[in-house]
Design a protein around this motif. Structure first.
Motif: not given
Length: 212
Positions: A130-134, A103-120
């Motif tokens: 599902t993610d653009l993790g480092p 919990p709280r490891a990744l802010p909600r806006h980062s979760v949404w942003g990564n999901r959208l980027a992965a979809l594109l």
């Protein structure tokens, strides 16, 4: 298999000792017993730090990129190396969204942003993520051939986009994700979040339009 680990850091003094201590000695012998090599890069930029680290590795088979804030756990490095070692992948991305995330490891806006980027990326490049993790690993010869140049927030997407255009085998594996030690310079600030979002989404479109 020779493995080099690049750990870009900036104000991570409180975390870097734990990061180095947890790198599995049986996976990366050069980092055992805290024997890391420090490369100084005075110019700012996440991508620039990664590029500078890449310039200083010594002919490895695989390069692993790992943040220095202890949010990704170095002990899971073997998860990223396995698909490469087994000949199934050229680039492996650790997914924070597919793994166990505290919990709280990744802010909600980062979760949404990564999901959208992965979809594109799936729609434009045909790569399912599902993610653009480092936290990621790649064959050294692939990285050398990609002509990577992004010095700031666009670095993570540039690697994936260029590799996809070269028909590299890109695989995702779930990794755990934890609250970082210290304050995030990207998701923890409005400026950093906006800059990262612009770099990622503009990069997805930019590299799709450029020649491979």
């Amino acid at each position: 298999m020779r493995v080099s680990v690049v750990i870009p850091t900036y104000n991570e003094g409180a975390a870097i000792g734990r990061v180095l201590a947890d790198i599995p000695a049986d996976q990366v012998s050069v980092a055992s017993r805290m024997g890391a090599r420090v490369v100084r890069e005075p110019r700012r930029g996440y991508g620039r730090a990664c590029l500078t680290g890449l310039e200083h590795v010594v002919s490895p088979d695989v390069v692993v990129f790992l943040d220095g804030d202890y949010s990704d756990r170095p002990a899971e490095l073997g998860k990223l190396l396995t698909p490469i070692r087994e000949g199934r992948a050229d680039l492996v991305v650790g997914s924070r969204l597919a793994g166990a995330r505290e919990p709280r490891a990744l802010p909600r806006h980062s979760v949404w942003g990564n999901r959208l980027a992965a979809l594109l990326i799936r729609l434009l490049y045909g790569v399912t993520l599902t993610d653009l993790g480092p936290f990621r690993a790649a064959r050294y010869h692939l990285l050398r051939g990609l002509a990577l140049s992004e010095t700031t927030y666009g670095w993570p997407v540039e690697m994936i986009a260029r590799a996809a255009r070269r028909k590299a085998r890109i695989v995702e594996v779930p990794v755990s994700y934890h609250p970082r030690i210290g304050t995030s310079k990207i998701s923890g600030t409005l400026r950093g979040s906006i800059g990262a979002g612009w770099g990622i989404f503009s990069g997805i479109l930019k590299y799709r339009l450029r020649p491979p």
